[in-house]
Design a protein around this motif. Structure first.
Motif: not given
Length: 678
Positions: A359-385
């Motif tokens: 869900g939305k709340a769970h997704a926000e928690r996961l993005i916060g756990e991924m690190g400072p390089d990630f945010s909710s508005k990060t473009q999916v196509n721009s993700l590096t390997s």
């Protein structure tokens, strides 16, 4: 020139003294194989190990496609399968080849030398002599065994396999690619499907091209379509593209919808006859809402086979739904593919819409756990390997709710019980459907049934295995169902004799991913504890149901035996009692003449009735028989009062009406079906 170079280029001296320059290895050339070419060279992977199994696999693939097609439009399946035997002369005439007489007999595999012929004739003569002696002595005469001739490849049998259904049909323009392009189809995606590889009839076409060279013929028509498509094609194996011979539209005067597929292949009906018929019978068990018509047309009419597996119900399981991937079940390659295919722009939307149970709340928690390089508005196509690897690692470590089994479509206890009763006609049957469970992020449901007795059932365990509602006939010994039934169930504790009773064990497993083992995908391994425990629990629940029925049957049998024993001794007991009473009445009469004796009034009246012949031996026997009946009735009533409350409610069986069908809606559960008529 140094010593190393001289040793490399020095000629090799052979035994005859001639020098020979060593061959230089050829430069390696990079080659590619098409998917069709790969499966043609490794046909055993798809179940085409030999001509006999190829015939079986062709029938299986066509039948399963027919069922999927009919179920996709909620049509009660009607499947007709015909296997027509084609001898070599007829096959040669079909391809325009003229038969020629043999010139050099010794070239052929069935050639018999003079010495071998004399040896065979001498053996036959000795056999006939022994038979004559046995016949004269009245002993049983053995039937002569057929001579084992060497059958060459040139004398293989050919068969025309035809499968006709009443399903959806296929779009006119899609038919060439659906049959002539390997690894293209409509069943790909994460959902419960019958297919194992997604090859379907394509592998039958490849086998036909390898063994006969003849094309496949398809007739198809869709609902509300005024024409029928006819297509004759084969496949270019090296390029993996269809080679179309004829593709045209024809008038559909009968308003038929469905598909009819016809292919000529090499096969062996003799060795795989039992497997094919066993497959059709098991398919009738797991799909009692379908009607199957199977025909085998041989060269000689006395070998023809015609079997009709009638429909028993019109209640169909729900259509399986395509679902999204569970985060714990994805790998790096799949994540990259989902990123490339998604229509969502930012990471938050991507996680919410491309995976289940985020869900939305769970997704926000996961993005916060991924690190400072990630945010909710990060473009999916721009993700590096590196970022994708980080996401994958978090998916493997984080907690997620288990996926639900709503996307699955089990046969249901109603259909499973009905199929067992229809095909086996057992004395007792019990079924059970377990709740949805999960392994490696994929939901699965186990359904089980256990029957006792029945038609054409051998003593001991008779195991019937199904995966995504298709029968599994090969490699039974290593399957989780077989091992659980034979080693993990204590049948004696449920009043069932494992070796003497006729036990039918039915287990059906449905999932978005069946964990098959081996290249042939013919069995489910015993190493997945979640599935093994679910199978064990389901079978035990069936055994508990059967035990209560068996105990009641034993008690009823003991009661009948007790009644029979009492009835057997009525005459002896009557004679003994009446003799005592008669003697007592005489003594009482003599005692009254000499001196009055004091007896109770009822005793004196009884002896007086015996003396006056009011009570006779026949009357006493009748009264005893009535008493036995009364006691038996009272015990039966007491037993019914005590156990009747725990008795399971009787199950109503819906029989299809002969009148025109009414409009109705089915509300389905794994246990029952509620039908609401308009």
């Amino acid at each position: 020139m140094d010593s190393g170079e001289s040793s490399d280029e020095s000629p090799v001296v052979t035994k005859k003294g001639k020098s020979k320059t060593p061959r230089k290895p050829k430069a390696s050339v990079l080659k590619q194989k098409s998917p069709a070419e790969f499966f043609a060279e490794n046909k055993n992977i798809a179940g085409f190990d030999n001509p006999g199994k190829s015939l079986y696999t062709t029938v299986r693939e066509l039948v399963e496609n027919a069922l999927d097609s009919a179920e996709s439009i909620a049509e009660l399946p009607l499947v007709e399968v015909t296997i027509e035997e084609i001898n070599r002369s007829k096959f040669n005439s079909m391809i325009g080849l003229i038969d020629r007489e043999r010139i050099d007999e010794a070239l052929y595999g069935d050639f018999e030398t003079v010495k071998a012929r004399e040896k065979r004739l001498a053996k036959e003569a000795r056999f006939q002599e022994v038979q004559a002696k046995n016949s004269a002595l009245g002993k049983k005469v053995k039937e002569p065994t057929a001579a084992k001739g060497m059958k060459g490849r040139g004398e293989a049998s050919f068969y025309r396999v035809t499968c006709k259904d009443n399903g959806r049909g296929m779009p006119h323009d899609d038919i060439p690619n659906m049959f002539g392009r390997v690894l293209s189809g409509t069943k790909y995606g994460l959902k419960q499907t019958r297919g194992k590889f997604g090859l379907g009839a394509k592998m039958a076409l490849i086998w036909s091209k390898m063994s006969t060279g003849l094309p496949i013929e398809i007739s198809s028509s869709m609902k509300n379509q005024n024409y029928t498509t006819f297509c004759r094609l084969d496949i270019d194996i090296h390029r993996n593209i269809p080679h179309i011979h004829l593709h045209e539209k024809r008038d559909d005067k009968d308003q038929w919808h469905g598909a009819e597929i016809q292919v000529v292949i090499e096969g062996n009906w003799t060795t795989y006859r039992s497997k094919i018929l066993h497959y059709m019978r098991q398919m009738a068990v797991i799909t009692p809402y379908a009607q199957f018509m199977f025909r085998f047309v041989a060269d000689t009419p006395d070998k023809n086979v015609s079997i009709r597996f009638a429909r028993r119900t019109d209640v169909m399981p729900a259509v399986p739904l395509e679902t999204k991937y569970h985060p714990s079940a994805v790998d790096l390659l799949l994540i990259k593919r989902l990123i490339g295919e998604t229509s969502k722009q930012n990471l938050l939307q991507f996680l919410q819409h491309e995976f289940v149970n985020i869900g939305k709340a769970h997704a926000e928690r996961l993005i916060g756990e991924m690190g400072p390089d990630f945010s909710s508005k990060t473009q999916v196509n721009s993700l590096t390997s590196q970022q994708i690897v980080r996401m994958h690692q978090l998916f493997r470590q984080a907690k997620f709710d288990d996926p639900s089994g709503d996307c699955l479509s089990p046969a249901g206890e109603y259909n499973l019980r009905l199929g067992i009763i229809k095909e086996l006609q057992p004395e007792m049957v019990a079924t059970y459907t377990a709740s949805a469970q999960v392994f490696e992020g994929h939901p699965f449901i186990v359904e089980a049934g256990v029957s006792l007795g029945g038609k054409d059932v051998k003593q001991g365990l008779n195991i019937f295995r199904f995966a995504n509602r298709i029968p599994l006939l090969f490699e039974q010994g290593a399957d989780v169902v077989t091992r659980t039934a034979m080693k993990r169930i204590n049948w004696n504790s449920y009043k069932i004799n494992q070796t003497q009773d006729k036990i039918g064990v039915f287990v059906s497993i449905v999932s978005t991913k069946i964990p098959f083992k081996g290249t042939g995908k013919e069995y489910i391994g015993d190493d997945i504890s979640e599935i093994a425990n679910a199978v064990k629990t389901s079978l035990k629940q069936c055994c508990v149901q059967l035990k209560s029925k068996i105990v009641k049957k034993i008690q009823a049998r003991e009661q009948q035996e007790r009644k029979r024993n009492l009835s057997r001794y009525i005459n002896d007991a009557t004679g003994a009692i009446y003799g005592i009473l008669k003697e007592a009445s005489q003594l009482h009469g003599n005692a009254n003449k000499k001196k009055r004796t004091e007896l109770k009034d009822e005793d004196a009246q009884l002896l007086q009735k015996v003396s006056d012949r009011v009570i006779t031996k026949e009357i006493l026997s009748e009264k005893l028989a009535q008493h036995v009946e009364q006691v038996d009735y009272e015990m039966a009533m007491e037993y019914a009062t005590q156990s009747g409350v725990r008795e399971e409610p009787r199950e109503n069986i819906f029989l299809q009406a002969l009148e025109p069908q009414n409009n109705f809606i089915d509300f389905q559960t794994p246990v029952f079906v509620f039908r609401l008529f308009h």
